[in-house]
Design an enzyme around this catalytic site. Sequence first.
Site, PDB file in Angstrom:
ATOM      1  N   GLY A 107     -15.474 -22.645  22.004  1.00  8.40           N
ATOM      2  CA  GLY A 107     -14.754 -22.686  20.727  1.00  8.40           C
ATOM      3  C   GLY A 107     -13.463 -21.908  20.845  1.00  8.40           C
ATOM      4  O   GLY A 107     -12.903 -21.733  21.925  1.00  8.40           O
ATOM      5  N   GLY A 108     -13.009 -21.404  19.704  1.00  8.32           N
ATOM      6  CA  GLY A 108     -11.745 -20.668  19.696  1.00  8.32           C
ATOM      7  C   GLY A 108     -11.795 -19.398  20.517  1.00  8.32           C
ATOM      8  O   GLY A 108     -10.747 -18.817  20.843  1.00  8.32           O
ATOM      9  N   GLY A 110      17.684 -30.560  42.613  1.00  8.51           N
ATOM     10  CA  GLY A 110      17.449 -29.627  41.507  1.00  8.51           C
ATOM     11  C   GLY A 110      16.435 -28.571  41.893  1.00  8.51           C
ATOM     12  O   GLY A 110      16.495 -27.425  41.435  1.00  8.51           O
ATOM     13  N   ALA A 111      15.507 -28.958  42.777  1.00  5.51           N
ATOM     14  CA  ALA A 111      14.488 -28.003  43.184  1.00  5.51           C
ATOM     15  C   ALA A 111      15.126 -26.832  43.932  1.00  5.51           C
ATOM     16  O   ALA A 111      14.639 -25.703  43.874  1.00  5.51           O
ATOM     17  CB  ALA A 111      13.445 -28.700  44.037  1.00  5.51           C
TER      18      ALA A 111
HETATM   19  C1  HXC Z   1     -25.400 -15.761  16.310  1.00  2.57           C
HETATM   20  C2  HXC Z   1     -26.192 -16.355  18.357  1.00  2.57           C
HETATM   21  C3  HXC Z   1     -25.011 -17.087  18.641  1.00  2.57           C
HETATM   22  C4  HXC Z   1     -24.013 -17.088  17.628  1.00  2.57           C
HETATM   23  C5  HXC Z   1     -26.313 -17.250  20.332  1.00  2.57           C
HETATM   24  N1  HXC Z   1     -26.953 -16.506  19.440  1.00  2.57           N
HETATM   25  N2  HXC Z   1     -25.114 -17.619  19.847  1.00  2.57           N
HETATM   26  N3  HXC Z   1     -26.365 -15.701  17.212  1.00  2.57           N
HETATM   27  N4  HXC Z   1     -24.230 -16.428  16.495  1.00  2.57           N
HETATM   28  N5  HXC Z   1     -22.871 -17.733  17.830  1.00  2.57           N
HETATM   29  C6  HXC Z   1     -28.266 -15.909  19.581  1.00  2.57           C
HETATM   30  C7  HXC Z   1     -29.381 -16.915  19.611  1.00  2.57           C
HETATM   31  O1  HXC Z   1     -29.789 -17.219  18.313  1.00  2.57           O
HETATM   32  C8  HXC Z   1     -30.444 -16.161  20.391  1.00  2.57           C
HETATM   33  O2  HXC Z   1     -31.058 -15.228  19.524  1.00  2.57           O
HETATM   34  C9  HXC Z   1     -29.654 -15.358  21.375  1.00  2.57           C
HETATM   35  O3  HXC Z   1     -28.331 -15.300  20.855  1.00  2.57           O
HETATM   36  C10 HXC Z   1     -29.598 -15.976  22.719  1.00  2.57           C
HETATM   37  O4  HXC Z   1     -29.228 -17.326  22.570  1.00  2.57           O
HETATM   38  P1  HXC Z   1     -30.009 -18.510  23.304  1.00  2.57           P
HETATM   39  O5  HXC Z   1     -29.632 -19.749  22.615  1.00  2.57           O
HETATM   40  O6  HXC Z   1     -31.480 -18.174  23.381  1.00  2.57           O
HETATM   41  O7  HXC Z   1     -29.412 -18.418  24.755  1.00  2.57           O
HETATM   42  P2  HXC Z   1     -29.097 -19.601  25.759  1.00  2.57           P
HETATM   43  O8  HXC Z   1     -30.236 -20.561  25.816  1.00  2.57           O
HETATM   44  O9  HXC Z   1     -28.686 -18.938  27.013  1.00  2.57           O
HETATM   45  O10 HXC Z   1     -27.853 -20.377  25.131  1.00  2.57           O
HETATM   46  C11 HXC Z   1     -26.603 -19.734  24.981  1.00  2.57           C
HETATM   47  C12 HXC Z   1     -25.661 -20.574  24.104  1.00  2.57           C
HETATM   48  C13 HXC Z   1     -26.351 -20.920  22.766  1.00  2.57           C
HETATM   49  C14 HXC Z   1     -25.315 -21.854  24.854  1.00  2.57           C
HETATM   50  C15 HXC Z   1     -24.393 -19.759  23.914  1.00  2.57           C
HETATM   51  O11 HXC Z   1     -26.854 -19.711  22.243  1.00  2.57           O
HETATM   52  C16 HXC Z   1     -25.419 -21.502  21.784  1.00  2.57           C
HETATM   53  O12 HXC Z   1     -25.118 -22.689  21.861  1.00  2.57           O
HETATM   54  N6  HXC Z   1     -25.013 -20.681  20.826  1.00  2.57           N
HETATM   55  C17 HXC Z   1     -24.140 -21.148  19.759  1.00  2.57           C
HETATM   56  C18 HXC Z   1     -22.739 -21.379  20.286  1.00  2.57           C
HETATM   57  C19 HXC Z   1     -21.778 -21.704  19.165  1.00  2.57           C
HETATM   58  O13 HXC Z   1     -21.801 -22.830  18.655  1.00  2.57           O
HETATM   59  N7  HXC Z   1     -21.075 -20.688  18.731  1.00  2.57           N
HETATM   60  C20 HXC Z   1     -20.072 -20.835  17.713  1.00  2.57           C
HETATM   61  C21 HXC Z   1     -18.891 -21.430  18.381  1.00  2.57           C
HETATM   62  S1  HXC Z   1     -17.560 -21.600  17.289  1.00  2.57           S
HETATM   63  P3  HXC Z   1     -32.604 -14.829  19.680  1.00  2.57           P
HETATM   64  O14 HXC Z   1     -32.831 -13.869  18.581  1.00  2.57           O
HETATM   65  O15 HXC Z   1     -33.378 -16.090  19.580  1.00  2.57           O
HETATM   66  O16 HXC Z   1     -32.703 -14.216  21.040  1.00  2.57           O
HETATM   67  C22 HXC Z   1     -16.722 -20.243  17.565  1.00  2.57           C
HETATM   68  C23 HXC Z   1     -15.466 -20.237  16.786  1.00  2.57           C
HETATM   69  C24 HXC Z   1     -14.588 -19.166  17.273  1.00  2.57           C
HETATM   70  O17 HXC Z   1     -17.054 -19.398  18.267  1.00  2.57           O
HETATM   71  C25 HXC Z   1     -13.269 -19.407  16.620  1.00  2.57           C
HETATM   72  C26 HXC Z   1     -12.305 -18.382  16.962  1.00  2.57           C
HETATM   73  C27 HXC Z   1     -10.994 -18.718  16.320  1.00  2.57           C
END
Ligand code: HXC
Length: 513
Positions: free
Chosen positions: A168-169, A403-404
């Site tokens: 993401g961002g 030019g290079a």
């Molecule tokens: C809250 C989160 C989290 C998040 C993971 N966790 N990402 N909690 N917010 N963004 C938590 C999970 O619930 C889990 O908690 C623990 O972290 C470990 O995650 P797992 O899924 O068990 O790990 P894994 O299988 O290794 O997968 C990792 C992952 C997946 C691929 C990163 O967690 C995932 O897809 N997370 C969401 C990613 C996402 O969509 N993020 C938002 C992106 S948008 P528990 O308690 O079960 O251990 C964004 C916008 C930014 O970031 C913009 C900036 C301008």
Amino acid sequence: MDINEQLIERRKASKKGGGEARIEKQHSQKKLTARERIISLLDEGTFQEIGMFVEHRATSFGLDKNKIPGDGVITGYGRVHGRLIYVFSQDFTVLGGSLSETHAAKICRVMDMALKNGAPLIGLNDSGGARIQEGVVSLSGYADIFFRNTRASGVIPQLSVIMGPCAGGAVYSPALTDFVVMVEDTSYMFVTGPNVVKTVTHEEVTSEDLGGAKAHAEKSGVNHFTAGNDVEALKKVRDLLTYMPQNCNELAPEPTVFEYNDSKRSTIGTILPENNTLPYDIRKVIDCVIDDKSLREVHEDYAKNIVVGFARIEGKTIGVVANQPAALAGVLDIDASRKGARFVRFCDAFNIPLLVFEDVPGFLPGTDQEWRGIITHGAKLLYAFSEATVPRITVITRKAYGGAYCVMNSKSVGADLSFAWPTSEIAVMGAKGAAEIIFRKEIASAEDAAIKHKEKEDEYAEMFANPYRAAERGIIDEVILPEETRDKVIAGFRMLENKAESLPLKKHGNIPL
Ligand code: HXC
């Protein structure tokens, strides 16, 4: 428990992060924990933590019952080779290292301190992105970081190490920093992951293929350095920091000892092939000029037709930019121009002198390059060199065409010294193409067009396939033997040690983006 013991217990709790099971999982994925990474990065015993007890204030979705001191990021400062650096290290064992309002505030705090105190910032990224339960405040936390990355750009070196997910961002903080190091197999960066890609474009791609270390090292150029594992990545950062100053007002540190194998002085004259259309590896030439084993290539696997990297001459850091005849004949294309420009601007921002090796047949022709904007992207390299005020020396080894020629740190765009080997050809284009254009009618009307073409080609080559026309005009300063190169470069950089040049007063320039 007395109050001192309470403190010690609190510290222990914070250091446990997300607990044994999650630490175990992290290790089983061949990843170090956030704390182990900091220890690996810094000189022993130098880490000073800030904000160990910071907790989030969110209450939605049960977060009020899920608080871990430190809130998923370890922040502070320490020493690398005795020099101060600031660091943050995201802890995936705590809510997936996700970025909350307070997590972001902790990162911003060390960023502010790094900027105020003029020391590099190292970000160790391992995070699931914005903390989903917190919503918009976490997004605004990211924006706070992006803002600081930008404000610190060109003031202190900023390095990002990607050691887990980065999606993401969130990718934009690393993208705003000077260098990105990615760990093979365990890290990835993308704006949208494979699922979204499949929905929107119907492409099926794995995370690794979409945004792994290799993809970003070879295809996008987002990744500057690839490491096999966490420890290797952190070693690379320690090593890279030895080439950089602490901030834009300082010079890179000067190591007291350097080695130079004198046999390289004679080897350098044997590298170019007799036939000027054959390739050779410019890295062999670079190696013969710089201190032994001092080249640290940046973007090694991206746009291989240009080589850029840090090196040392007499123990002092320089930046090297060199056309690479061994890849695409060293032609300048979009990727090579962007790669070169970005590196030149880093070196200029941080007072690192530039040494340029030139053997370039021109810009890459074709619809693909034109329609994707070689004009704008090529102009980036031109702009970067023209703007640079650090000491700059060019060595033309063979072709300097069109030019290079102008772009590659010519004297007209501000090079302080320009040397050419006797094998240099400094011309608008190669002799064959030139003859075709300027003697077209004569060739067409000749009895034997091929013989005439060759005759005219030789005539043009006689005139320009050497460095002397340029030397007569002072366009280059000196024609030198290859074996004299190191000494000439050393003398040149010594002479330029006190160079002081400033740009016209302005808010900022408008580089073609
Ligand atoms: C809250 C989160 C989290 C998040 C993971 N966790 N990402 N909690 N917010 N963004 C938590 C999970 O619930 C889990 O908690 C623990 O972290 C470990 O995650 P797992 O899924 O068990 O790990 P894994 O299988 O290794 O997968 C990792 C992952 C997946 C691929 C990163 O967690 C995932 O897809 N997370 C969401 C990613 C996402 O969509 N993020 C938002 C992106 S948008 P528990 O308690 O079960 O251990 C964004 C916008 C930014 O970031 C913009 C900036 C301008």
